[in-house]
Scaffold this active site. Sequence first.
Site, PDB file in Angstrom:
ATOM      1  N   HIS A 227       0.822  -1.208   0.000  1.00 51.57           N
ATOM      2  CA  HIS A 227       0.000   0.000   0.000  1.00 51.57           C
ATOM      3  C   HIS A 227       0.862   1.266   0.000  1.00 51.57           C
ATOM      4  CE1 HIS A 227      -3.880  -1.913   0.398  1.00 51.57           C
ATOM      5  NE2 HIS A 227      -3.470  -2.625   1.421  1.00 51.57           N
ATOM      6  N   GLU A 474     -23.076   5.180 -13.913  1.00 52.65           N
ATOM      7  CA  GLU A 474     -22.041   4.442 -13.179  1.00 52.65           C
ATOM      8  C   GLU A 474     -22.547   3.108 -12.649  1.00 52.65           C
ATOM      9  OE1 GLU A 474     -20.802   6.918  -9.885  1.00 52.65           O
ATOM     10  OE2 GLU A 474     -22.790   7.824  -9.756  1.00 52.65           O
ATOM     11  N   ASP A 498     -16.874   3.374 -10.848  1.00 57.72           N
ATOM     12  CA  ASP A 498     -17.992   2.636 -10.264  1.00 57.72           C
ATOM     13  C   ASP A 498     -18.661   1.727 -11.287  1.00 57.72           C
ATOM     14  OD1 ASP A 498     -17.696   3.507  -7.711  1.00 57.72           O
ATOM     15  OD2 ASP A 498     -19.341   4.949  -7.730  1.00 57.72           O
ATOM     16  N   CYS A 545     -15.655  10.612 -16.865  1.00 53.51           N
ATOM     17  CA  CYS A 545     -14.974  11.288 -15.764  1.00 53.51           C
ATOM     18  C   CYS A 545     -14.306  10.311 -14.802  1.00 53.51           C
ATOM     19  CB  CYS A 545     -15.953  12.186 -14.995  1.00 53.51           C
ATOM     20  SG  CYS A 545     -17.375  11.321 -14.336  1.00 53.51           S
TER      21      CYS A 545
END
Length: 618
Positions: A227, A474, A498, A545
């Site tokens: 991470h 989305e 999404d 986007c």
Amino acid sequence: MKTEAGKSEAEPRPEPKPEAKPARRGAKPAEQRLSGIPVSPGIVIGTIYDTTEAPAEAPRREITADAVELERTKLQDAAALSRKQVSKLKTRLTVLPEEAQEELEPLLDAYILMLGNSRLLRGARKRIGEELLSAETAVQDEAEAIAQAILAAKGDDKAGLNRRAGEVREIARRLTRNLTATPFRSLKGVPAGAIVVADELTPADAALLEPGKIAAVATEEGGADGHTAIMLRALGIPAVLGCHGLTAAARRGDMAMLDGGAGIVALHPDAATLTRAKAGLAAQAKERARLGKLKTLPAETLDGQAVELQANLEIPAELPLIAEAGAQGIGLLRTEFLFMNREDLPDEDAQVEAYRGILEAMGQDPVTIRVLDWGGEKDMEALAEGVPVPTGPNPALGLRGLRLLLKRPALLEEQFAAILRVAHLGQVRILLPMVTVPSEVAQAREIYERVARRLRRRGESLPEKLPPLGAMIETPGAALAADAIALEADFFAIGTNDLTMYTLAVDRAEIDVAHLYDPLHPAVLRLMQFATEAALRLRMPVSVCGEMAGNPKLVPLLLGLGLRSLSMNASSIPRVKQAVRSLDIDDCARFARRVMEQSDPKRIAELVEEFAARTNEK
């Protein structure tokens, strides 16, 4: 997992070069060259600032039976303090680039869950009572047992298993430091232009780094797939991790050269190393200057097709970056910043002032404002208390986005009113998040027009024609119903992040399935194509986007699908513009047709790489 020597097994560790011979008194120290794992590219010449963290003193300790409740209370208090610390750290995310937020927010959410009624804390409480162990010993034993079980799991994703085990150990480390009142690493005193050196940086540490201030990062531990590495790349900070021998050799104030692309840290660099590094810096500056020249050039294909390149905006502090990148407006203004880091909801006037400042800064460039996109999974204290929302077992499939706003119309009405009151200052559009059916847009429009009528009766100055009201595409439902939604909405914005998640049923934060997240999956591309064609048939504006918009290699595909408006992080605009200016629309259309004939995501990825390579050769 760590060996007895403390080394990470997640990455093979390169052998360090022999120690340099001691320098004569008064002479410049000889160069010492250390190799590590290249994590984030970039060449830096600067001084070392070491930030080694003092270990928590927590020797194994047993307790008596009458101390069990006291130790369990201490554990409960440490967990509560840890949750508060992690929640506070989440508020820091709003000042980080979008890629860094997308990497760290799910991780911090996972931390908060582990600090609740999790297996770790249940197991630690059980060990305190059954084994009569102190809270810190019980936490360490339970965390190590869970980590070992994770690492023993079968599967090819060893890096993912290591990350999951590391997450458990990181929570145990935080609990232990709080149980023993041991201070955490501080990065407040790091001078500008410094190369931060540490034994290891946690993702929480990485979130505290200031990209504009810190020149580079080098650590003794760590690997390319963790991470922290992902965070450093997202922040754009040159970094070398897993550099064995670094903390013993480096001293605060030492001159050093770091090459994040080659995985090299040179302490006391000699003249030859500095010459090469300066040449590399000059090349970096030349590339930045070349991209900078694109700022004043149009985003136009070789055959004269104009492409609108806009920026996504998280917080007003990013406005200078948008101007510097040469964006043609804001394609997605996320308004969640207004609701975060506060104990009460922002009223209409407070929202008006925020929107006014952004619109005045953008002049007559268009601004698309997305109304609040919030669900139970996001940490907004004011909303959690003022607008109770049942999170349920899966908040992503629950009451979020427009669903929530239609359930709590007062929120939506106040936000609509604030936007409409400043709409005369520029070119404003309003975007509805998480649309799934046409009726949701129709309900929102009814509220929108009712608010406008009320404001006009009140004497507010509103544009004669209300700002366009658009829908985010989305979810698969929205994409498949795009024909019908297009009859209710004024424009579309396709949110590919999404859309990919919902289409493939994959959460990128879930290590076990993250490898399945692929925006080039044929199902995702077909949904995008369906939504785009539905908009184009009605001559309605449509944009992308999500992350795909900011990837130069995917620009030919997006243009070939008929898209002419892309919104992305401001930092991505120069390279995307460069890609646009090298393309021919007919070539893109032929390429897109070929891609859409494929059924294998891997083959699609190969085609994307091949097309990018051919374009670069021209």
